[in-house]
Design a protein around this motif. Sequence first.
Motif, PDB file in Angstrom:
ATOM      1  N   UNK A  23       0.763  -1.173  -0.013  1.00 34.66           N
ATOM      2  CA  UNK A  23       0.043   0.009  -0.025  1.00 34.66           C
ATOM      3  C   UNK A  23       0.950   1.280   0.057  1.00 34.66           C
ATOM      4  N   UNK A  24       1.311   1.634  -1.095  1.00 30.09           N
ATOM      5  CA  UNK A  24       2.238   3.097  -1.153  1.00 30.09           C
ATOM      6  C   UNK A  24       1.511   4.223  -0.815  1.00 30.09           C
ATOM      7  N   UNK A  25       2.462   5.150  -0.391  1.00 33.19           N
ATOM      8  CA  UNK A  25       2.020   6.564   0.159  1.00 33.19           C
ATOM      9  C   UNK A  25       0.818   6.922  -1.001  1.00 33.19           C
ATOM     10  N   UNK A  26      -0.235   7.523  -0.279  1.00 35.44           N
ATOM     11  CA  UNK A  26      -1.317   8.092  -0.794  1.00 35.44           C
ATOM     12  C   UNK A  26      -2.099   7.137  -1.514  1.00 35.44           C
ATOM     13  N   UNK A  27      -1.989   5.656  -1.310  1.00 40.16           N
ATOM     14  CA  UNK A  27      -3.082   4.767  -1.761  1.00 40.16           C
ATOM     15  C   UNK A  27      -4.314   5.016  -1.090  1.00 40.16           C
ATOM     16  N   UNK A  28      -5.213   4.778  -1.934  1.00 44.56           N
ATOM     17  CA  UNK A  28      -6.575   5.266  -1.599  1.00 44.56           C
ATOM     18  C   UNK A  28      -7.568   3.762  -1.113  1.00 44.56           C
ATOM     19  N   UNK A  29      -7.859   3.567   0.162  1.00 45.69           N
ATOM     20  CA  UNK A  29      -8.305   2.246   0.661  1.00 45.69           C
ATOM     21  C   UNK A  29      -9.789   2.429   0.061  1.00 45.69           C
ATOM     22  N   UNK A  30     -10.352   0.932   0.032  1.00 42.29           N
ATOM     23  CA  UNK A  30     -11.566   0.855  -0.215  1.00 42.29           C
ATOM     24  C   UNK A  30     -12.605   1.304   1.082  1.00 42.29           C
ATOM     25  N   UNK A  31     -13.834   1.468   0.770  1.00 38.75           N
ATOM     26  CA  UNK A  31     -14.690   2.045   1.664  1.00 38.75           C
ATOM     27  C   UNK A  31     -14.716   0.773   2.860  1.00 38.75           C
ATOM     28  N   UNK A  32     -14.990   1.103   4.174  1.00 35.87           N
ATOM     29  CA  UNK A  32     -15.034   0.100   5.040  1.00 35.87           C
ATOM     30  C   UNK A  32     -15.668  -1.046   4.839  1.00 35.87           C
ATOM     31  N   UNK A  33     -16.968  -1.127   4.503  1.00 36.63           N
ATOM     32  CA  UNK A  33     -17.564  -2.325   4.225  1.00 36.63           C
ATOM     33  C   UNK A  33     -17.121  -3.353   3.224  1.00 36.63           C
ATOM     34  N   UNK A  50      -7.970   0.415  11.565  1.00 33.41           N
ATOM     35  CA  UNK A  50      -7.806   1.707  10.729  1.00 33.41           C
ATOM     36  C   UNK A  50      -7.854   2.845  12.001  1.00 33.41           C
ATOM     37  N   UNK A  51      -8.731   2.773  12.943  1.00 37.59           N
ATOM     38  CA  UNK A  51      -8.515   4.042  13.892  1.00 37.59           C
ATOM     39  C   UNK A  51      -7.216   3.918  14.543  1.00 37.59           C
ATOM     40  N   UNK A  52      -6.301   2.823  14.783  1.00 29.74           N
ATOM     41  CA  UNK A  52      -5.186   2.662  15.421  1.00 29.74           C
ATOM     42  C   UNK A  52      -4.157   3.215  14.597  1.00 29.74           C
ATOM     43  N   UNK A  53      -4.367   2.842  13.194  1.00 23.37           N
ATOM     44  CA  UNK A  53      -3.357   3.339  12.031  1.00 23.37           C
ATOM     45  C   UNK A  53      -3.578   4.669  12.072  1.00 23.37           C
ATOM     46  N   UNK A  54      -4.699   5.353  12.087  1.00 21.52           N
ATOM     47  CA  UNK A  54      -4.721   6.760  12.195  1.00 21.52           C
ATOM     48  C   UNK A  54      -4.054   7.353  13.218  1.00 21.52           C
ATOM     49  N   UNK A  55      -4.204   6.979  14.432  1.00 24.24           N
ATOM     50  CA  UNK A  55      -3.699   7.460  15.595  1.00 24.24           C
ATOM     51  C   UNK A  55      -2.124   7.511  15.469  1.00 24.24           C
ATOM     52  N   UNK A  56      -1.526   6.630  14.921  1.00 21.66           N
ATOM     53  CA  UNK A  56      -0.162   6.456  14.619  1.00 21.66           C
ATOM     54  C   UNK A  56       0.387   6.822  13.729  1.00 21.66           C
ATOM     55  N   UNK A  57      -0.309   7.599  12.699  1.00 26.17           N
ATOM     56  CA  UNK A  57      -0.213   8.415  11.568  1.00 26.17           C
ATOM     57  C   UNK A  57       0.394   7.858  10.447  1.00 26.17           C
ATOM     58  N   UNK A  58      -0.026   6.289  10.173  1.00 28.54           N
ATOM     59  CA  UNK A  58       0.091   5.786   9.399  1.00 28.54           C
ATOM     60  C   UNK A  58      -0.885   5.956   8.000  1.00 28.54           C
ATOM     61  N   UNK A  59      -2.061   6.565   8.089  1.00 32.90           N
ATOM     62  CA  UNK A  59      -2.983   6.831   7.270  1.00 32.90           C
ATOM     63  C   UNK A  59      -3.801   8.036   7.727  1.00 32.90           C
ATOM     64  N   UNK A  60      -4.453   8.673   6.716  1.00 38.88           N
ATOM     65  CA  UNK A  60      -5.276   9.831   6.906  1.00 38.88           C
ATOM     66  C   UNK A  60      -6.422   9.736   6.552  1.00 38.88           C
ATOM     67  N   UNK A  61      -7.505  10.102   7.300  1.00 40.29           N
ATOM     68  CA  UNK A  61      -9.068   9.887   6.782  1.00 40.29           C
ATOM     69  C   UNK A  61      -9.587  11.311   6.669  1.00 40.29           C
TER      70      UNK A  61
END
Length: 380
Positions: A23-33, A50-61
Amino acid sequence: MIAVIKKDSLYEQLVQAIQTGKYPPEHHFPKEPDFAAELGVSRNTIRAALKRLEEEKYILRLKGKGTFVAPGMRVPASGNILVLTNFTSDERYPYHYILPSIREEALRRSCGIETCELAQFSMFTPEQAKSVIAQNHIGSIILITSNFIGDEPVIPLTRQLQIPVVLAHGYPEDYAVTGWAVVSCDFRAAWREALVHLAEQGHRKVVTTAYKYEDRSIRLYSREKYHELLRSLNLEDSEDLILEAAQEQPNELLLKLEAFLKRPGERPTAILAWSDFIVPGIYEVLKRMNLRIPQDIAVMGFCGGMNVKFFNPALSTVDLQYAECGRLSVEIAATASKWFEPSGTKTKAPPLVYCPYHLVKNESTAIRRFENKYRKIYKT
C-alpha cells in the motif's frame, strides 16, 4: 489482498503492507464495508485497525474523500527484510519461536517483513531473485536455519544479490562456510551448563538422549571430548549412557530410553533430554514405569522453546532465548550499513554474535535423597 492469519493482528498486517510498499504512499483504501469483505473480517475489526493506524499516523482519513496511506510512509532506508526458512508444522524447529520476535522487532523499527520458503527462493535464477528483491524493496535477508556444508544453492545466489544476509540461530561453523553474519549460541557451553547443574545436584549417573549425527557428535562435542567433559564433572562416562536416534524418529529414542530403564542393575538418577520437545514423551515413559520426578529420577531439558513451568513437575532447562536471537538478527540486518557496502564490498567482517543462554531451575531437578554408587548420601 492480505491473507488474515489468526496469530497476527489485522493492524500488524496492515502496517507491514504499508511498510513494504504494497500500500504505497497516498494509496486510496476501499470503503470500510468493501475493505472488510476483501480481507474477510468484520466491520468492527477493520474499523478498530484503521482507527489505530490513524492514531499512529500511518493513514489519513479525509472527510468526503476517503482513507489514504499517509504521504510520508516510505520504505525505511535500510529496506525491508526478507525472512527465508523451511516452514513446517513440527514445533521442534526453532523458527516457530524466532520468527515472532523478528516480526516484533521489525515492527518496532518500522521495517517491513516478507517471508518465503527457503527451497522456493533457492530455485530462482539470479535475475529472478533480483527482480523479487527490487519489487519488494528488500534491503537484507534473514535465514532461520543452520548446518550449512557449502554447496547449498542459496549461498552463491545471495552473493550475487549483493545485499547483507544474517543467519539466525546458526552455528559458528556456518559463519566460516557462508560468509554471512551469524547470530549463534555457545551450544557447547550451554550443554555443559546443563550437565554442571545435574552434577551440582549430586547426580553421577546421567543418561544423555541425543539425535544421531554422522560424526557422532553431541552438541558440537566430539565423542572423545564429550566423554572427557563427563569425566571432568565426575559423571559416569559409559557409552551405554548415551542413547541416540535419528531426529525424524523421536519415538525410537523414547523406546530406547524405556528399554534402558527396564534393564536390571543400578538405574541412572537423571536424564538429560536433547531438547524440551522430547520431554513430554520422557515424562510419559516415566509415568508408565511408576518412576517419580525428581524423587526417583530427575529430568533436565534443553533449549527453552516450550513453556517449562507448565510441565508437571515444572521442567529445569537451559533456555537458548530464541526471542532474543530474533531481535538481534533484525538489529544486525537493520544496521548492516556498519559492516556491508551495497556494492558487496564489506567494510569489515560480518558480525558473529552469541546470544546469551540462561539456566532455568525448576522442580524436575530438585535435590532429593538418593544414594549413588559411591554410597554418598545427597539430601535437601
